[in-house]
Design an enzyme around this catalytic site. Structure first.
Site, PDB file in Angstrom:
ATOM      1  N   TYR A 130       0.843  -1.199   0.000  1.00 14.54           N
ATOM      2  CA  TYR A 130       0.000   0.000   0.000  1.00 14.54           C
ATOM      3  C   TYR A 130       0.880   1.251   0.000  1.00 14.54           C
ATOM      4  O   TYR A 130       0.722   2.134  -0.845  1.00 14.54           O
ATOM      5  CB  TYR A 130      -0.888  -0.028   1.242  1.00 14.54           C
ATOM      6  CG  TYR A 130      -1.875   1.111   1.352  1.00 14.54           C
ATOM      7  CD1 TYR A 130      -2.940   1.228   0.460  1.00 14.54           C
ATOM      8  CD2 TYR A 130      -1.767   2.051   2.374  1.00 14.54           C
ATOM      9  CE1 TYR A 130      -3.863   2.255   0.586  1.00 14.54           C
ATOM     10  CE2 TYR A 130      -2.691   3.079   2.508  1.00 14.54           C
ATOM     11  CZ  TYR A 130      -3.733   3.175   1.612  1.00 14.54           C
ATOM     12  OH  TYR A 130      -4.648   4.191   1.737  1.00 14.54           O
ATOM     13  N   TYR A 168       3.913  13.505 -14.457  1.00 10.75           N
ATOM     14  CA  TYR A 168       2.981  13.986 -15.493  1.00 10.75           C
ATOM     15  C   TYR A 168       2.790  15.492 -15.378  1.00 10.75           C
ATOM     16  O   TYR A 168       2.584  16.181 -16.376  1.00 10.75           O
ATOM     17  CB  TYR A 168       1.626  13.262 -15.392  1.00 10.75           C
ATOM     18  CG  TYR A 168       1.558  12.026 -16.255  1.00 10.75           C
ATOM     19  CD1 TYR A 168       2.323  10.901 -15.947  1.00 10.75           C
ATOM     20  CD2 TYR A 168       0.758  11.984 -17.390  1.00 10.75           C
ATOM     21  CE1 TYR A 168       2.276   9.770 -16.746  1.00 10.75           C
ATOM     22  CE2 TYR A 168       0.709  10.852 -18.200  1.00 10.75           C
ATOM     23  CZ  TYR A 168       1.470   9.753 -17.870  1.00 10.75           C
ATOM     24  OH  TYR A 168       1.425   8.641 -18.661  1.00 10.75           O
TER      25      TYR A 168
END
Ligand code: UDP
Length: 326
Positions: free
Chosen positions: A146, A160
């Protein structure tokens, strides 16, 4: 009309976000594979022409027709029990899943907000945790699937942003509670309330001196909404700084529920963080946000929710196992 895609839209947080965006006048597309999400969390929205549900796994290629203004990536198992049961899916949704969301966002020219977590700080050596702390995570421990997925998710989102100039937002969510948490997800609050309602003793893991800071879901949603509409691309902690030991928390639940049962001790899970409290200075300064709902008030609402569930829910087998593919 603005259009928003919410992955994990049938989950605890995702469904509250669906409600909020519907209320704000958005067209909402909820996507969920229903492994840990529950269709009942969004059933009340199905009649609306401004609501759509895609039963789909975001880790596989996603297609959404029409424009999108915002994508909120909230799909992920989020309780230690869940991600121990489905570690590979947890890694995939935090890596392949966000990659698909970012790709879709480029095509649609949409802004992306990702659900990150205080788990990026691991078992923190700095207290309280501010956003500049890099964390203390065991990559190969049980929580690694996780924690590292969420850390990767932040990294790829930032890439990005910097490389493609995509508009991105990162919220680091601390322990949050409220109606629609799963009674059987293993988290401490539903565990304690479920135990109280079944007349069982409350299981404190370890000596109960570990701390958490619990935020009521409406406060969290408000913080996320403000962050999405802000122009801030770096991570922002959203959580309630009211810190409490797990033992004290158990005592509060005993008082709240009026149960005659007591606290009993169970072994402490591996890599269980010893302390956790958000430093929310950044959220205060940039978003003018801070939590409003006291623990007493939030716990009362949450307890009333759990009490209102049909009794068989209390005893239901632990997991939507049938959806889980190897
Ligand atoms: N915990 C506990 N009893 C339970 C479930 C959890 O004492 O039945 C403890 C757990 O060990 C941790 C804290 O409560 O220290 C919060 O656990 P949770 O799973 O809710 O979330 P975490 O913050 O650890 O991700």
């Amino acid at each position: 009309m603005k259009r928003v895609l919410i992955t994990g839209g049938a989950g605890f947080l995702g469904s509250h976000l669906c409600d909020r965006f519907i209320k704000e006048g958005y067209h909402v597309i909820a996507m969920d594979n229903l492994i840990t999400g529950d269709i009942r969390n969004i059933e009340h929205l199905f009649h609306l022409p401004t609501f759509e549900f895609y039963h789909h796994d975001v880790s596989k290629f996603i297609h959404v027709s029409g424009d999108l203004d915002y994508i909120l990536h909230f799909a992920s198992p989020a309780s230690p029990i869940d991600y121990l049961k489905i570690p590979i899916q947890t890694l995939k949704v935090g890596s392949l899943g966000i990659h698909n969301c970012l790709g879709l966002a480029r095509v649609k020219n949409a802004r992306v907000l990702i659900a990150s977590t205080s788990e990026v700080y691991g078992d923190p050596a700095v207290h309280p945790q501010n956003e500049d702390y890099w964390g203390n995570v065991n990559p190969v421990g049980p929580r690694g699937v996780y924690d590292e997925a969420k850390r990767f998710q932040e990294a790829i989102t930032m890439a990005y942003h910097t490389y493609h100039g995509l508009e991105t937002r990162i919220v680091r969510i601390f322990n949050t509670y409220g109606p629609r948490m799963r009674l059987n997800d293993g988290r401490v609050l539903p565990a304690f309330i479920g135990q109280a309602l079944r007349g069982e003793d409350l299981t404190v893991f370890g000596d109960g001196s570990q701390t958490r800071s619990f935020c009521y879901v409406d406060d969290l949603v408000e913080g996320i909404y403000r962050l999405l509409l802000s122009d801030y691309a770096y991570p922002v902690n959203i959580g309630n700084p009211g810190e409490i030991t797990i033992r004290e928390f158990g005592e509060e639940i005993i008082k709240l529920t009026g149960t005659k049962q007591k606290l009993i001790v169970k072994p402490l899970p591996t890599d269980d963080p010893k302390q956790r409290r958000p430093d929310i200075t950044r959220a205060q300064q940039i978003l003018g946000w801070e939590p409003k709902v006291s623990r007493a008030e939030g716990l009362r609402i949450t307890y009333d929710y759990f009490r209102s569930l049909p009794e068989e829910e209390l005893y239901k087998a632990a997991y939507h196992r049938e959806f889980v593919k190897k």
